[in-house]
Design an enzyme around this catalytic site. Structure first.
Site, PDB file in Angstrom:
ATOM      1  N   GLN A  95      -7.581  -0.233  10.359  1.00 42.81           N
ATOM      2  CA  GLN A  95      -8.558   0.171   9.345  1.00 42.81           C
ATOM      3  C   GLN A  95      -9.555  -0.967   9.115  1.00 42.81           C
ATOM      4  O   GLN A  95      -9.281  -2.125   9.429  1.00 42.81           O
ATOM      5  CB  GLN A  95      -7.803   0.551   8.058  1.00 42.81           C
ATOM      6  CG  GLN A  95      -8.659   0.988   6.907  1.00 42.81           C
ATOM      7  CD  GLN A  95      -8.969  -0.153   5.956  1.00 42.81           C
ATOM      8  OE1 GLN A  95      -8.341  -1.205   6.007  1.00 42.81           O
ATOM      9  NE2 GLN A  95      -9.937   0.045   5.096  1.00 42.81           N
ATOM     10  N   TYR A 109      -0.004  22.553  28.863  1.00 45.72           N
ATOM     11  CA  TYR A 109       0.346  23.551  27.848  1.00 45.72           C
ATOM     12  C   TYR A 109       1.856  23.720  27.791  1.00 45.72           C
ATOM     13  O   TYR A 109       2.417  24.804  27.968  1.00 45.72           O
ATOM     14  CB  TYR A 109      -0.348  24.887  28.138  1.00 45.72           C
ATOM     15  CG  TYR A 109      -0.409  25.801  26.946  1.00 45.72           C
ATOM     16  CD1 TYR A 109      -1.086  25.419  25.793  1.00 45.72           C
ATOM     17  CD2 TYR A 109       0.208  27.046  26.961  1.00 45.72           C
ATOM     18  CE1 TYR A 109      -1.137  26.245  24.687  1.00 45.72           C
ATOM     19  CE2 TYR A 109       0.160  27.892  25.866  1.00 45.72           C
ATOM     20  CZ  TYR A 109      -0.511  27.488  24.721  1.00 45.72           C
ATOM     21  OH  TYR A 109      -0.563  28.317  23.620  1.00 45.72           O
ATOM     22  N   PHE A 136       0.845  -1.188   0.000  1.00 46.77           N
ATOM     23  CA  PHE A 136       0.000   0.000   0.000  1.00 46.77           C
ATOM     24  C   PHE A 136       0.883   1.241   0.000  1.00 46.77           C
ATOM     25  O   PHE A 136       1.991   1.239   0.545  1.00 46.77           O
ATOM     26  CB  PHE A 136      -0.912  -0.011   1.233  1.00 46.77           C
ATOM     27  CG  PHE A 136      -1.907   1.100   1.260  1.00 46.77           C
ATOM     28  CD1 PHE A 136      -2.869   1.214   0.266  1.00 46.77           C
ATOM     29  CD2 PHE A 136      -1.883   2.047   2.272  1.00 46.77           C
ATOM     30  CE1 PHE A 136      -3.790   2.250   0.282  1.00 46.77           C
ATOM     31  CE2 PHE A 136      -2.814   3.087   2.302  1.00 46.77           C
ATOM     32  CZ  PHE A 136      -3.775   3.188   1.301  1.00 46.77           C
ATOM     33  N   ARG A 193      -4.172  11.087  18.512  1.00 46.20           N
ATOM     34  CA  ARG A 193      -4.729  10.148  19.479  1.00 46.20           C
ATOM     35  C   ARG A 193      -5.982   9.460  18.943  1.00 46.20           C
ATOM     36  O   ARG A 193      -6.739  10.038  18.161  1.00 46.20           O
ATOM     37  CB  ARG A 193      -5.092  10.899  20.773  1.00 46.20           C
ATOM     38  CG  ARG A 193      -3.926  11.645  21.413  1.00 46.20           C
ATOM     39  CD  ARG A 193      -4.349  12.299  22.720  1.00 46.20           C
ATOM     40  NE  ARG A 193      -5.452  13.228  22.559  1.00 46.20           N
ATOM     41  CZ  ARG A 193      -5.327  14.556  22.459  1.00 46.20           C
ATOM     42  NH1 ARG A 193      -4.111  15.100  22.466  1.00 46.20           N
ATOM     43  NH2 ARG A 193      -6.373  15.337  22.348  1.00 46.20           N
ATOM     44  N   ASP A 242       6.416  -2.994   8.841  1.00 42.80           N
ATOM     45  CA  ASP A 242       5.053  -2.656   8.454  1.00 42.80           C
ATOM     46  C   ASP A 242       4.242  -3.943   8.599  1.00 42.80           C
ATOM     47  O   ASP A 242       4.304  -4.833   7.749  1.00 42.80           O
ATOM     48  CB  ASP A 242       5.019  -2.134   7.017  1.00 42.80           C
ATOM     49  CG  ASP A 242       3.623  -1.706   6.571  1.00 42.80           C
ATOM     50  OD1 ASP A 242       2.636  -2.183   7.159  1.00 42.80           O
ATOM     51  OD2 ASP A 242       3.527  -0.912   5.615  1.00 42.80           O
ATOM     52  N   HIS A 276      -0.763  -5.958   7.793  1.00 47.21           N
ATOM     53  CA  HIS A 276      -1.463  -7.185   7.406  1.00 47.21           C
ATOM     54  C   HIS A 276      -1.235  -8.322   8.396  1.00 47.21           C
ATOM     55  O   HIS A 276      -1.714  -9.433   8.144  1.00 47.21           O
ATOM     56  CB  HIS A 276      -0.971  -7.671   6.036  1.00 47.21           C
ATOM     57  CG  HIS A 276      -1.348  -6.809   4.888  1.00 47.21           C
ATOM     58  ND1 HIS A 276      -1.017  -7.122   3.573  1.00 47.21           N
ATOM     59  CD2 HIS A 276      -2.044  -5.648   4.819  1.00 47.21           C
ATOM     60  CE1 HIS A 276      -1.477  -6.189   2.766  1.00 47.21           C
ATOM     61  NE2 HIS A 276      -2.099  -5.281   3.496  1.00 47.21           N
ATOM     62  N   LYS A 316      -8.789  -4.617   8.045  1.00 45.82           N
ATOM     63  CA  LYS A 316      -7.691  -5.336   8.675  1.00 45.82           C
ATOM     64  C   LYS A 316      -8.190  -6.445   9.600  1.00 45.82           C
ATOM     65  O   LYS A 316      -9.319  -6.416  10.093  1.00 45.82           O
ATOM     66  CB  LYS A 316      -6.802  -4.365   9.453  1.00 45.82           C
ATOM     67  CG  LYS A 316      -6.172  -3.283   8.579  1.00 45.82           C
ATOM     68  CD  LYS A 316      -5.343  -3.884   7.446  1.00 45.82           C
ATOM     69  CE  LYS A 316      -4.541  -2.847   6.683  1.00 45.82           C
ATOM     70  NZ  LYS A 316      -5.372  -1.958   5.861  1.00 45.82           N
ATOM     71  N   ARG A 335       3.760  16.888  23.859  1.00 47.10           N
ATOM     72  CA  ARG A 335       3.874  16.848  25.317  1.00 47.10           C
ATOM     73  C   ARG A 335       4.827  15.724  25.732  1.00 47.10           C
ATOM     74  O   ARG A 335       5.012  14.760  25.006  1.00 47.10           O
ATOM     75  CB  ARG A 335       2.496  16.626  25.945  1.00 47.10           C
ATOM     76  CG  ARG A 335       1.482  17.728  25.650  1.00 47.10           C
ATOM     77  CD  ARG A 335       0.164  17.484  26.373  1.00 47.10           C
ATOM     78  NE  ARG A 335      -0.786  18.559  26.113  1.00 47.10           N
ATOM     79  CZ  ARG A 335      -1.924  18.409  25.429  1.00 47.10           C
ATOM     80  NH1 ARG A 335      -2.266  17.220  24.947  1.00 47.10           N
ATOM     81  NH2 ARG A 335      -2.735  19.444  25.242  1.00 47.10           N
TER      82      ARG A 335
END
Length: 403
Positions: free
Chosen positions: A193, A232, A96, A242, A167, A170, A196, A225
């Site tokens: 996704q 902050y 991909f 996230r 990777d 799969h 999968k 962070r």
């Protein structure tokens, strides 16, 4: 002779293969979060932290960092590994696009190395010749859930002091010499996704044993962070990558099914390969390269049109799909033939002018795309032994019709 379904005959396969697989446990998990009102995840706690810990343990890794998708997972791992603009990263051309486009997003240069004809995974024998003083990382893809030759790849990485980022989009639950895929390199990246083997519609995760990598990826996915810092207070060039509590709750439930589903796909893959191997012109990709669990996100076999009366791969795949087999002809071209690479539409400032993908040639990948590779999708591999028989019989039916 039976008439092909694509010509109006009856289908060989009449079953619909449902995906995703879920029940009331999944529904209740999401409903409970909705009722709680605690939907967000600003501190990566709650269900998100629980899933990270469980998935890391499942993979045999010390740490895990969730993020919005598998593409971002690769990007986080690359940036955290210390790549710099203009560095080169070795990738396969049969995968991909995110495997290579994330390299560009890091202002680095994807270097395409051909795949092995027996597995369609990165060919270790061709990697060393592609390494230059600018090479900093290798991204092997466990394509279709078949483990790469990780011993050879890790040996090359050690020799040249390169980072290995698996990777494993799969490969949830797959294993190489009894080690879970994703846990062998310096980092392993997964996608959740919707297609999968482990999914929550979208999402991703990186696993690693390297605390330094973990801390940096954790910072990058949470707008820079750092541990012990203030809300902050931003130390690194991160972003909000996230996932939500909803996704984590779903993944915790889906993870409970993964081992059984992987065993089913693995056993069905062995059986289907044995059936298809008896049909002239059909050659399943081979095993015996170190994999001890094949996830079969795809079941791939090679097609030889000369044994099917010259029927093109596209025509064969369409005929097979018409018979009711969830089949597809796969990628039509290697990545380096995509307009993104041909036209250098990179929007990056650090890709040297001499980089030219029009001259790249990876013959094995090109044959896979144009002539050979046919895919059966993962949800079909959760079927019964009788379903595998019907897939093989559908291929045999097309073979007989071609005579």
């Amino acid at each position: 002779m039976k008439q092909l379904a694509i010509n109006g005959g009856a289908k060989m396969v009449k079953k619909n293969f449902a995906w995703p697989v879920f029940d009331e446990r999944d529904v209740n998990a999401v409903t409970d979060i909705a009722k709680s009102g605690q939907w967000a995840n600003p501190d990566c706690k709650g269900y998100v932290e629980q899933f990270e810990k469980e998935f890391a343990a499942y993979c045999g890794s010390r740490y895990a960092v969730t993020c919005v998708n598998g593409s971002v997972a690769i990007r986080l791992a690359l940036i955290a590994s210390g790549v710099r603009p203009g560095d080169e990263v070795i990738v396969p051309p049969y995968t991909f696009i995110a495997t290579a486009s994330t390299v560009l997003e890091c202002n680095c240069v994807p270097v395409f190395v051909d795949i092995h004809p027996d597995t369609y995974n990165l060919d270790p024998s061709k990697i060393a010749a592609a390494i230059t003083p600018r090479t900093k990382a290798i991204i092997p893809v466990h394509f279709a859930g078949q483990a790469c030759d990780m011993d050879a790849i890790m040996a090359i990485a050690e020799r040249f002091k390169l980072t290995v980022i698996e990777d494993a989009a799969h490969a949830h639950g797959g294993a190489y010499k009894d080690r879970k895929l994703g846990s062998i390199g310096h980092a392993g990246c997964f996608s959740f996704q919707s297609s999968k083997n482990l999914n929550a519609g979208e999402g991703g995760i990186v696993v690693t044993n390297d605390e330094r990598l973990y801390d940096m990826m954790n910072s990058l996915r949470n707008v820079g962070r750092v541990k012990g810092g203030q809300w902050y207070e931003h130390h690194n060039l991160g972003c909000n990558y996230r996932i939500t509590q909803f996704q984590a709750a779903l993944l915790l439930q889906q993870l409970k099914r993964l081992d059984e589903q992987t065993r089913t796909r693995d056993e069905n893959g062995k059986y289907l390969a044995s059936r298809l191997s008896t049909i002239p012109g059909i050659t399943p990709l081979t095993r015996g390269h170190g994999e001890t669990a094949h996830t079969h996100h795809l079941f791939i076999f090679k097609y030889d049109k000369s044994q099917f009366g010259g029927l093109s791969k596209k025509q064969f795949a369409e005929a097979l799909a018409a018979e009711g087999v969830p089949a597809f002809m796969g990628y039509p071209k290697p990545l380096y033939e995509q307009p993104l690479f041909r036209d250098k539409n990179f929007l990056c400032y650090a890709i040297p002018d001499h980089v030219d993908y029009t001259n790249v040639r990876c013959p094995v990948a090109e044959r896979a795309c144009s002539e050979e590779a046919v895919w059966i999708l993962q949800h079909a591999m959760l079927g019964t032994r009788q379903d595998m028989d019907s897939f093989a019989e559908a291929v045999a039916k097309i073979y007989q019709a071609s005579k």
